[in-house]
Design a protein around this motif. Sequence first.
Motif, PDB file in Angstrom:
ATOM      1  N   UNK A 143      34.074  -6.344  58.874  1.00  0.00           N
ATOM      2  CA  UNK A 143      33.852  -7.726  58.432  1.00  0.00           C
ATOM      3  C   UNK A 143      32.417  -8.174  58.683  1.00  0.00           C
ATOM      4  N   UNK A 144      31.764  -7.555  59.641  1.00  0.00           N
ATOM      5  CA  UNK A 144      30.384  -7.928  59.949  1.00  0.00           C
ATOM      6  C   UNK A 144      29.431  -7.594  58.801  1.00  0.00           C
ATOM      7  N   UNK A 145      29.797  -6.635  57.948  1.00  0.00           N
ATOM      8  CA  UNK A 145      28.905  -6.232  56.849  1.00  0.00           C
ATOM      9  C   UNK A 145      28.750  -7.363  55.826  1.00  0.00           C
ATOM     10  N   UNK A 146      29.837  -7.899  55.232  1.00  0.00           N
ATOM     11  CA  UNK A 146      29.638  -9.039  54.320  1.00  0.00           C
ATOM     12  C   UNK A 146      29.136 -10.283  55.038  1.00  0.00           C
ATOM     13  N   UNK A 147      29.506 -10.452  56.304  1.00  0.00           N
ATOM     14  CA  UNK A 147      28.982 -11.590  57.053  1.00  0.00           C
ATOM     15  C   UNK A 147      27.469 -11.481  57.201  1.00  0.00           C
ATOM     16  N   UNK A 148      26.982 -10.265  57.427  1.00  0.00           N
ATOM     17  CA  UNK A 148      25.537 -10.067  57.518  1.00  0.00           C
ATOM     18  C   UNK A 148      24.855 -10.442  56.212  1.00  0.00           C
ATOM     19  N   UNK A 149      25.475 -10.086  55.094  1.00  0.00           N
ATOM     20  CA  UNK A 149      24.898 -10.494  53.810  1.00  0.00           C
ATOM     21  C   UNK A 149      24.821 -12.016  53.709  1.00  0.00           C
ATOM     22  N   UNK A 150      25.881 -12.701  54.112  1.00  0.00           N
ATOM     23  CA  UNK A 150      25.891 -14.162  54.027  1.00  0.00           C
ATOM     24  C   UNK A 150      24.791 -14.763  54.898  1.00  0.00           C
ATOM     25  N   UNK A 151      24.601 -14.211  56.092  1.00  0.00           N
ATOM     26  CA  UNK A 151      23.554 -14.724  56.979  1.00  0.00           C
ATOM     27  C   UNK A 151      22.182 -14.518  56.357  1.00  0.00           C
ATOM     28  N   UNK A 152      21.905 -13.295  55.870  1.00  0.00           N
ATOM     29  CA  UNK A 152      20.597 -13.026  55.282  1.00  0.00           C
ATOM     30  C   UNK A 152      20.347 -13.837  54.026  1.00  0.00           C
ATOM     31  N   UNK A 153      21.373 -13.964  53.162  1.00  0.00           N
ATOM     32  CA  UNK A 153      21.203 -14.734  51.926  1.00  0.00           C
ATOM     33  C   UNK A 153      20.992 -16.208  52.224  1.00  0.00           C
ATOM     34  N   UNK A 154      21.672 -16.736  53.230  1.00  0.00           N
ATOM     35  CA  UNK A 154      21.502 -18.148  53.589  1.00  0.00           C
ATOM     36  C   UNK A 154      20.136 -18.394  54.196  1.00  0.00           C
ATOM     37  N   UNK A 159      18.318 -10.693  48.702  1.00  0.00           N
ATOM     38  CA  UNK A 159      17.752  -9.396  49.063  1.00  0.00           C
ATOM     39  C   UNK A 159      17.678  -9.210  50.579  1.00  0.00           C
ATOM     40  N   UNK A 160      17.399 -10.279  51.301  1.00  0.00           N
ATOM     41  CA  UNK A 160      17.470 -10.208  52.764  1.00  0.00           C
ATOM     42  C   UNK A 160      18.900  -9.904  53.187  1.00  0.00           C
ATOM     43  N   UNK A 161      19.859 -10.520  52.502  1.00  0.00           N
ATOM     44  CA  UNK A 161      21.264 -10.244  52.805  1.00  0.00           C
ATOM     45  C   UNK A 161      21.634  -8.799  52.538  1.00  0.00           C
ATOM     46  N   UNK A 162      21.152  -8.242  51.423  1.00  0.00           N
ATOM     47  CA  UNK A 162      21.449  -6.837  51.105  1.00  0.00           C
ATOM     48  C   UNK A 162      20.845  -5.913  52.152  1.00  0.00           C
ATOM     49  N   UNK A 163      19.603  -6.156  52.532  1.00  0.00           N
ATOM     50  CA  UNK A 163      18.950  -5.297  53.528  1.00  0.00           C
ATOM     51  C   UNK A 163      19.675  -5.362  54.864  1.00  0.00           C
ATOM     52  N   UNK A 164      20.053  -6.573  55.296  1.00  0.00           N
ATOM     53  CA  UNK A 164      20.740  -6.707  56.584  1.00  0.00           C
ATOM     54  C   UNK A 164      22.123  -6.063  56.527  1.00  0.00           C
ATOM     55  N   UNK A 165      22.843  -6.238  55.422  1.00  0.00           N
ATOM     56  CA  UNK A 165      24.164  -5.624  55.300  1.00  0.00           C
ATOM     57  C   UNK A 165      24.073  -4.103  55.337  1.00  0.00           C
ATOM     58  N   UNK A 166      23.026  -3.546  54.728  1.00  0.00           N
ATOM     59  CA  UNK A 166      22.839  -2.092  54.758  1.00  0.00           C
ATOM     60  C   UNK A 166      22.578  -1.609  56.181  1.00  0.00           C
ATOM     61  N   UNK A 167      21.758  -2.331  56.925  1.00  0.00           N
ATOM     62  CA  UNK A 167      21.478  -1.937  58.310  1.00  0.00           C
ATOM     63  C   UNK A 167      22.742  -1.955  59.156  1.00  0.00           C
ATOM     64  N   UNK A 168      23.550  -2.994  58.993  1.00  0.00           N
ATOM     65  CA  UNK A 168      24.781  -3.095  59.780  1.00  0.00           C
ATOM     66  C   UNK A 168      25.793  -2.035  59.352  1.00  0.00           C
ATOM     67  N   UNK A 169      25.861  -1.731  58.050  1.00  0.00           N
ATOM     68  CA  UNK A 169      26.853  -0.779  57.555  1.00  0.00           C
ATOM     69  C   UNK A 169      26.577   0.632  58.052  1.00  0.00           C
ATOM     70  N   UNK A 170      25.298   1.013  58.136  1.00  0.00           N
ATOM     71  CA  UNK A 170      24.957   2.407  58.417  1.00  0.00           C
ATOM     72  C   UNK A 170      24.292   2.603  59.777  1.00  0.00           C
TER      73      UNK A 170
END
Length: 748
Positions: A143-154, A159-170
């Motif tokens: 659940x932290x992966x889409x949450x990370x996207x929401x934090x970065x996008x907000x 694009x910040x959300x995508x980068x942060x979600x990728x870091x958390x996912x992998x």
Amino acid sequence: MRSEEGQAVSTGVQGAGSALEAPTTNGANQDSISVAPTESTRASAFHWLVNPNGLTLLVILGFVLVGGYDRLHDLGGVSIWTDEAQSTLLAFSVLKHGYPIIVSQHVINNWEPLYPYLEALSIRVLGATNLAFRLPSALLGIALIPLAYSVGARLRDRYVGIALAAMLAFSSEYIAWSRQARWYMLLVVLLALGFLLAMTWHYASSRRLRTACVLGMVVLAVFAGLASLSLFLLYLPGILAAGLVYFLAAGWEPIKRWFGRPAPTVSPTEPSSARIIPYRYRPWVLLAILGAMVGLVVVLQKPLELAYAVAFTRLVGFPPHPLAWSNTFGPYLLEYYPGVIALAGLGAVFITGRRNPIEIALAAFCISGFLSVSLFASLTNGPTPVSGAAPFVSHAAYERHIVPLLFFLFLVASLAIVELCQRTIRFLSPRLQGGPHLRGVVPALFGIAVVVVLVLPGVVAPSNVTIYGSRTASPADSLVPWVAFSLDPVNPSALWRTPQLNYQLAAEYVVGHRNSSDVVATSDPGPTAVYCGSAQYWVNARPIPSTIIYTTQGPTFFQTGSLLVSNSSQLEGLLLNGSGWFISSVPIPNPAAFPSGMSYVISDFMSRIPAASDVSISLYRWNLSTPASLIEMLAARTPAVGILGTNLTVLAGWATTSGVTENPFRDFLVPLAPSLLRYVGPGLLPLAVLFNVYNHRPDLQSAFPEVLYYPSNDTALAHWAKQVVTGVFPDPAFPALAPYSAWYQAHG
């Protein structure tokens, strides 16, 4: 004014994202740009794929699927370990009593009740299995992966959300902690939600929404304290410092006016309002108040220190360690995340240029949070001095304590990645042709590029860095190669060593083969208690003080109440009191892990069970009831002793005389010797009694050291015994030595 400022900042943030794509002729925002659908695409069910929003959803969904696989596959295949057992035992108490019962009095160090409720629910549904223990943490990590996207996008844009979600996912570290039955992912989720609410509060214009955000942050703070009070308190100074920086950045102009604005000109005919403190005196009044507060603290230093120590001891269970700087976190970040730290530093530079208060507060938290954890972690973990370092520098804490900080470092690094891409595209766009035709697929291209940038270095040029090895340094340990980001980590559950200790293998064998009168001893009572239901004894020669509580029986393990066995005498007493089992986290006993003869007691007086042992764990069985059986087993298993034969009188004579001098057997023969005296022949019995007295008298060992060291010389000691039995001077040993007076007089 507030809503106007918030609107201005919000507009600037949304517009920043357009730079990632080539500029258009009409200057529209990138988030609203999409390829105009034709009649055929309108008719197609997949026309939304050419929309940036749809592509962004697919990218995040891809991250969730791959990250979910990394976190879920073979989740129950590995035995739980010490820290996981703590959460699991609390979950068992929730199922039994309805609330977590913490065995120890360490309120802060071990007060982590929130995750066990989630674990208890999982156990209720799936049963008491490794999968059920870890599933809540894995789901939180996913659940932290889409949450990370929401934090970065907000915070900035998609694009910040995508980068942060990728870091958390992998992230290998986040994957590893998501596969542990622990509360780290829960705490990170709560902190991420808190930051998301803080951003919502910052940009909100509605008083009702801002009030709801404040209440939500308070609730999340309470939950964070329930997740881990100790770690949340370590981060709390950093959170407060970031909040202060935010209000300074958001109100900088009013602050400057408060200090330096001259008094406004008032017409003599207009009524004037009296000022409590004139503007020109305000800085000096503020400094005077601060000086008075500092002076009060200095005057009350001793009473405050005493009150603090008393309160700390009542909360934690032991006196506070000296405050010391932890030299763990900084080197860890530089060694294991050099690229992330470089990007985060660059992101902080970009943040200062944008002057967004919420971003400035984010950078401030990364700095203040690191300083706070590095400084205050020593109070509960205790410093271990670093060789050659200043006295205030220490290895005081575990790197897992900065797992929450990594989330926000990843966020600042994501800002830097997007900013670099935007500047690169702005530089190249006049030289490129056909850029607008790719505008609709930019989110997908950016997501792929970020994954490549994160994962490729570890594949093409792997570093020599490894994850820490076990402190016991047993032959089973092998270091795990470190990769910061991976699509599929080789050892997704291993954090320090592989293979991970298989407590389950040994404990389940004990459950299936033990008698009702057998006792269970273990070097790690937590996991053993999860699988066995109980562990009466805790075998540890050097236990950490914060893991001990004191009961009427003596020192016990804080999680389970298992009685501490910390030397060879206690271990031998355990063997002589009946039969039982010993689960050792050190597969091959060695003096480093079991000093003072304990390793010899384990290897020579216990039988290893191959069917319940592997390269990570050993199960031992004992069923010896007399000292004679112990010494006979020693002779059978040790060639150096076996040459004496099998005669018990001969073996007992050697054990109580030559055996207790300086040799590998002394440490565990000294406590055994009094019980062997009955088997010693009359020729050696006087010397055996004298050696028994000597080995329990430090003053005699200091006076006659030559007895211990090869070649042993007991002439002076025998002369001392002669003086005692003839009454030359009184000594407490007289009753023990008197029956053999003739021998001492003849040989002394």
